[in-house]
Design a protein around this motif. Structure first.
Motif, PDB file in Angstrom:
ATOM      1  N   VAL A   1     -12.473  -3.086   5.984  1.00  0.00           N
ATOM      2  CA  VAL A   1     -12.888  -3.966   5.175  1.00  0.00           C
ATOM      3  C   VAL A   1     -14.569  -3.443   5.116  1.00  0.00           C
ATOM      4  O   VAL A   1     -15.240  -3.275   6.097  1.00  0.00           O
TER       5      VAL A   1
ATOM      6  N   TYR B   1     -12.599 -14.176   7.213  1.00  0.00           N
ATOM      7  CA  TYR B   1     -11.046 -13.609   6.861  1.00  0.00           C
ATOM      8  C   TYR B   1     -10.244 -13.156   8.120  1.00  0.00           C
ATOM      9  O   TYR B   1     -10.810 -12.501   8.957  1.00  0.00           O
TER      10      TYR B   1
ATOM     11  N   CYS C   1       1.555 -12.325   1.833  1.00  0.00           N
ATOM     12  CA  CYS C   1       2.161 -11.132   1.321  1.00  0.00           C
ATOM     13  C   CYS C   1       2.969 -10.262   1.948  1.00  0.00           C
ATOM     14  O   CYS C   1       2.981 -10.389   3.246  1.00  0.00           O
TER      15      CYS C   1
ATOM     16  N   TYR D   1      -2.100  -1.249   1.098  1.00  0.00           N
ATOM     17  CA  TYR D   1      -3.230  -1.691   0.657  1.00  0.00           C
ATOM     18  C   TYR D   1      -4.618  -1.212   1.377  1.00  0.00           C
ATOM     19  O   TYR D   1      -5.596  -0.860   1.006  1.00  0.00           O
TER      20      TYR D   1
ATOM     21  N   VAL E   1      -6.657  -7.247   2.078  1.00  0.00           N
ATOM     22  CA  VAL E   1      -6.285  -8.233   0.947  1.00  0.00           C
ATOM     23  C   VAL E   1      -7.037  -9.308   0.865  1.00  0.00           C
ATOM     24  O   VAL E   1      -7.594 -10.057  -0.098  1.00  0.00           O
TER      25      VAL E   1
ATOM     26  N   HIS F   1     -10.051 -10.152   2.175  1.00  0.00           N
ATOM     27  CA  HIS F   1     -11.306  -9.756   1.691  1.00  0.00           C
ATOM     28  C   HIS F   1     -11.466  -9.553   0.336  1.00  0.00           C
ATOM     29  O   HIS F   1     -12.472 -10.175  -0.168  1.00  0.00           O
ATOM     30  N   ASP F   2     -10.593  -8.955  -0.425  1.00  0.00           N
ATOM     31  CA  ASP F   2     -10.737  -8.488  -1.745  1.00  0.00           C
ATOM     32  C   ASP F   2     -10.258  -9.655  -2.716  1.00  0.00           C
ATOM     33  O   ASP F   2     -10.604  -9.745  -3.917  1.00  0.00           O
ATOM     34  N   MET F   3      -9.607 -10.493  -2.156  1.00  0.00           N
ATOM     35  CA  MET F   3      -9.087 -11.917  -3.073  1.00  0.00           C
ATOM     36  C   MET F   3     -10.123 -12.440  -3.754  1.00  0.00           C
ATOM     37  O   MET F   3     -11.022 -12.975  -2.645  1.00  0.00           O
TER      38      MET F   3
ATOM     39  N   GLY G   1     -14.630 -11.034  -2.134  1.00  0.00           N
ATOM     40  CA  GLY G   1     -13.995 -10.629  -3.381  1.00  0.00           C
ATOM     41  C   GLY G   1     -13.977  -9.183  -3.663  1.00  0.00           C
ATOM     42  O   GLY G   1     -14.904  -8.572  -3.102  1.00  0.00           O
ATOM     43  N   LEU G   2     -13.215  -8.641  -4.489  1.00  0.00           N
ATOM     44  CA  LEU G   2     -13.215  -7.395  -4.694  1.00  0.00           C
ATOM     45  C   LEU G   2     -14.472  -7.040  -5.651  1.00  0.00           C
ATOM     46  O   LEU G   2     -14.904  -7.664  -6.491  1.00  0.00           O
TER      47      LEU G   2
END
Lengths: 412, 392
Positions: free
Chosen positions: A51, A73, A210, A218, A399, A401-403, B355-356
């Motif tokens: 991350v 997260y 997921c 990922y 996932v 973190h990026d959401m 977020g991305l």
């Protein structure tokens, strides 16, 4: 060709950081790899599972906007054998996926708890209603005719408690928002997923599900033309990634894994060591300590009781045979997935095989699979992930973190 | 003569101070050659030395003087030898002392060495113990932290429970207060009503007594006597004063109507006297009936009043108990609120949602994938809310 090992993260195994309640911004991080920003902008805790912290100018961890509460997260990998969790507070833990409830009031008083998990539950299992709630990657009895039965309900409850225990192990602060992604087996039913969501919602603010192979891919940033093999205790999941979420045709599940190796090894030891007394748990311990598949190996000698007397047995060939038993079916499954893939990309796929899951810790397995692929498919490159136990949890954490934040808000 | 004396003295002195050693011993010690000096040579050497010394100083001595001088020299030599002996003894004692000191030093070194080993051993043991203690302390700390967490959690639960209990108690208390107030109000109303009734009964009793006296004077019939003999208490006229019921009047009218109806059926003309008797009879019946009714009413009222009193007492006791519980609960809540909230969790590295990032490698494809994951979850939630019809 010798398979390489891929580093998910260069963070040490135990990277829990000490409690730090001070509001001081800009602490240093132990994260490496893709982490960006100068130390002044980096977060106070080490990252897990790749991350990446925010960069200057972005909203994360900006001292000027630092508030009392934060956002935690969590990535959770609910496995048949072990449940692993990774958090953005640096916490990372795993626990055997077993749950026990005291059988009666006496047991409850003796144990001093209403519920036990993992090794604790295993040690005290005689005093407990003991559950291993996951089988073949899903919650037991959650499908078919038994799904409304009491035992199905008990296993669902045990799975829910296990998820809550995993979240508790991440040691979250009570004043932080918790966003969790649970890696769920590809073949999990709606009932299964509902049970997991219900369990998680009791302790987190927002939760998403997921697929596990997707989470692994990922987390390793290998989303195109890669074949992920996850060797678990109950099943071995194969999933090819082609830049999109995998469909049913992209995935194969084999009912073999650590448990099937244990069963075969049990039979082989019975033949080799007549009169010896042992349990499946003892066999599991032997396997976890000595498992290998290559030819050159120091003799494996184990002490097993024969009529109460400890006796030494040499079981090198038996361990090798049991561990090798999973290779042919896995390579056959690889062949199926590759042969149905776009011919132009079959070679790329064959040379991008990621090996994860607890079963990938068998010594020499990646090499053996690769050799078998070369023999049967002409070529192949198998890469074993460095931290197979946490690969799924780390991926789920990435996932999470990026959401986008708006998605989390909508899932509340 | 003198020379012999000097020679013998020298010989004796040398022998006394010489240390004897066999050739074997000397060989063992590695001595291969020994320089030998006999007594005569020694005497000669001494004499030569004395003679040369005297000659250097220009002193020529006669035989007598020389003998005397030699004797004196011999004495001097003797003294010097004694002095040497004393020095030798001192040297020996010092050597012995040196040896002793060396031995002691060696012993001390040995002791020091053994102590050093012992210290190292103890140090290792202590380190191992410290490590094990540290581990056990860490475990204990973990257990303690877990317990603290549990206690905190339990405390939170207890706090919430207490708060809800306090709410319930407050509500209960309010309702009890309301009930009590209404009970007291109704009791007051009832008491007022009773007082009014009693006053009216008194008035009626007086009026009845006057009527009875008048009736007794006008007619001395057995019914009148019976009426007189019936005790009419003050309270017996309760119903008489009740304008809603007016029971005595209605009763009297009913009796008279009954008598009149019977007389009509028998076509009998009632005399004034008979009608007076009938009036007396009706009054008697009415008085007796009203007395009975008032007794019953009084008894019922007394029972109701007693029950009401008991209920009020119970309510007051309950109120006191609730007040006590409320005080206790508020104290507990205050104590719980005064305790610092120990949140032993590890804070996240993020203060806000992430977020991305736009500069992420493969941003577009990842964004698309995450959107798919989100959409699948939305679909999943929809299916769950619908009851999971398909369950696949």
């Amino acid at each position: 060709m010798t398979p390489e090992t891929m580093s998910e993260s260069s963070i040490p195994e135990e990277n829990r950081t000490p409690r730090n309640n001070s509001p001081e911004p800009a602490p240093k991080t132990q994260a490496s790899g893709s982490s960006g920003g100068s130390p002044e902008q980096q977060p106070r805790f080490a990252t897990t599972g790749g991350v990446t912290p925010s960069k200057p100018g972005q909203k994360a961890d900006d001292p000027s906007t630092e508030s009392e509460s934060g956002v935690l997260y969590l990535g959770i990998d609910l496995g048949t054998s072990r449940t692993a969790i990774a958090g953005s507070n640096g916490g990372r833990s795993s626990v055997p996926s077993v749950v026990g409830y005291p059988k009666d009031v006496v047991a409850k008083k003796l144990l001093g708890r209403d519920i036990l998990f993992g090794d604790d539950a295993f040690k005290k299992r005689l005093s407990l209603d003991f559950y291993r709630p996951l089988e073949h990657g899903v919650i037991k009895y959650s499908d078919g005719d038994d799904k409304a039965s009491e035992k199905a309900e008990n296993n669902r409850r045990a799975a829910a408690d296990l998820v809550q225990e995993a979240i508790r192990m991440a040691n979250p602060r009570s004043d932080e928002l918790i966003y969790a992604v649970i890696g769920c087996p590809a073949q999990a039913s709606l009932t299964n997923q509902k049970a997991l969501i219900d369990a998680a919602k009791a302790v987190v603010d927002s939760v998403m599900i997921c697929s596990e192979p997707f989470a692994v891919a990922y987390g390793l940033n290998r989303l195109d033309d890669v074949l992920v093999i996850d060797i678990g205790a109950g099943t071995t999941d194969l999933c090819r990634m082609k830049g999109t979420l995998p469909d049913a045709e992209d995935q194969l599940t084999l009912n073999l894994g650590g448990d099937s190796i244990d069963n075969l090894l049990t039979e082989l030891i019975k033949k080799k060591c007549p009169g010896s007394q042992f349990t499946i748990n003892m066999v599991k311990e032997i396997k976890e300590r000595h498992s290998f598949v290559n030819q050159s190996q120091d003799p494996i000698k184990v002490e097993l009781p024969v009529e109460g007397k400890p006796t030494l047995f040499e079981i090198t060939d038996e361990v090798r045979e049991a561990c090798r038993s999973i290779i042919p079916p896995i390579v056959d499954a690889i062949r199926k997935l590759i042969s149905t893939f776009d011919p132009e990309f079959q070679t790329v796929l064959k040379n991008n095989v990621l090996l994860g899951g607890g079963g990938s810790q068998i010594k020499g397995l990646a090499t053996a699979l690769q050799n078998e692929m070369i023999e049967k498919l002409g070529e192949g490159t198998v890469v074993a992930v460095e931290e197979p136990v946490y690969a799924g949890a780390n991926g789920a954490l990435q996932v999470a973190h990026d959401m986008p934040p708006s998605y989390w808000e909508k899932m509340k | 003569m003198m020379r012999n004396s000097l020679a013998s003295t020298l010989l004796r002195l040398v022998r006394e101070r010489a240390q004897g050693a066999s050739l074997k011993t000397l060989r063992k010690e590695g001595v291969e050659k020994v320089t030998v000096l006999d007594a005569a040579k020694l005497q000669e050497l001494v004499e030569q030395a004395v003679q040369q010394t005297l000659l250097k100083r220009g002193i020529e001595l006669g035989d007598g003087e020389r003998d005397a001088f030699l004797a004196e020299a011999a004495e001097k030599v003797k003294d010097l030898m004694h002095e040497r002996d004393s020095y030798k003894e001192r040297t020996q004692s010092l050597t012995e002392e040196k040896h002793n000191l060396a031995e002691r030093l060696a012993q001390e070194e040995q002791t020091q060495e053994s102590l050093k080993h012992e210290i190292e051993h103890r140090d290792q043991t202590l380190q191992a113990e410290r490590q094990s203690h540290t581990e056990s302390l860490q475990k204990e700390r973990q257990v303690f932290e877990a317990k603290i967490s549990e206690v905190t959690e339990a405390l939170d639960h207890e706090r919430i429970k207490l708060a809800s209990q306090i709410d319930v108690l407050k509500r209960d208390l309010e309702s009890t207060r309301d009930e009590l107030v209404s009970q007291r109000a109704s009791q007051a109303d009832r008491q007022e009503r009773e007082i009014e009734l009693e006053q009216q009964v008194e008035l009626l009793a007086k009026s009845n007594a006057e009527n009875a006296a008048a009736t007794a004077q006008s007619a001395s019939s057995p019914l009148a006597e019976a009426t007189d003999s019936t005790p009419v208490a003050d309270e017996e006229a309760d119903y008489l004063s009740d304008p809603a019921t007016d029971l005595p009047q209605r009763l009297r009218e009913a009796i008279l109507e009954l008598i009149q109806a019977r007389a009509d059926r028998q076509d009998t003309q009632l005399s004034e006297e008979f009608l007076g008797d009938m009036n007396s009879l009706a009054d008697g019946i009415v008085n007796i009936s009203v007395g009975i009714l008032n007794d019953l009413r009084r008894h019922a009222l007394s029972q109701a009043r007693s029950a009401q009193k008991k209920r009020i007492e119970n309510l007051e006791r309950r109120l006191d108990k609730l007040k006590g519980n409320l005080v206790t609960a508020e104290g507990l809540l205050e104590a719980a609120q005064s305790q610092p909230l120990d949140d032993s969790g590890v804070p996240s590295m993020y203060r806000s949602a992430q977020g991305l990032k736009g500069d992420e490698q493969g941003y577009e494809s990842k964004k698309k994938l995450l959107e798919e994951v989100f959409n699948q979850n939305v679909l999943l939630r929809g299916l769950i809310q619908e009851g999971g019809a398909s369950d696949t």
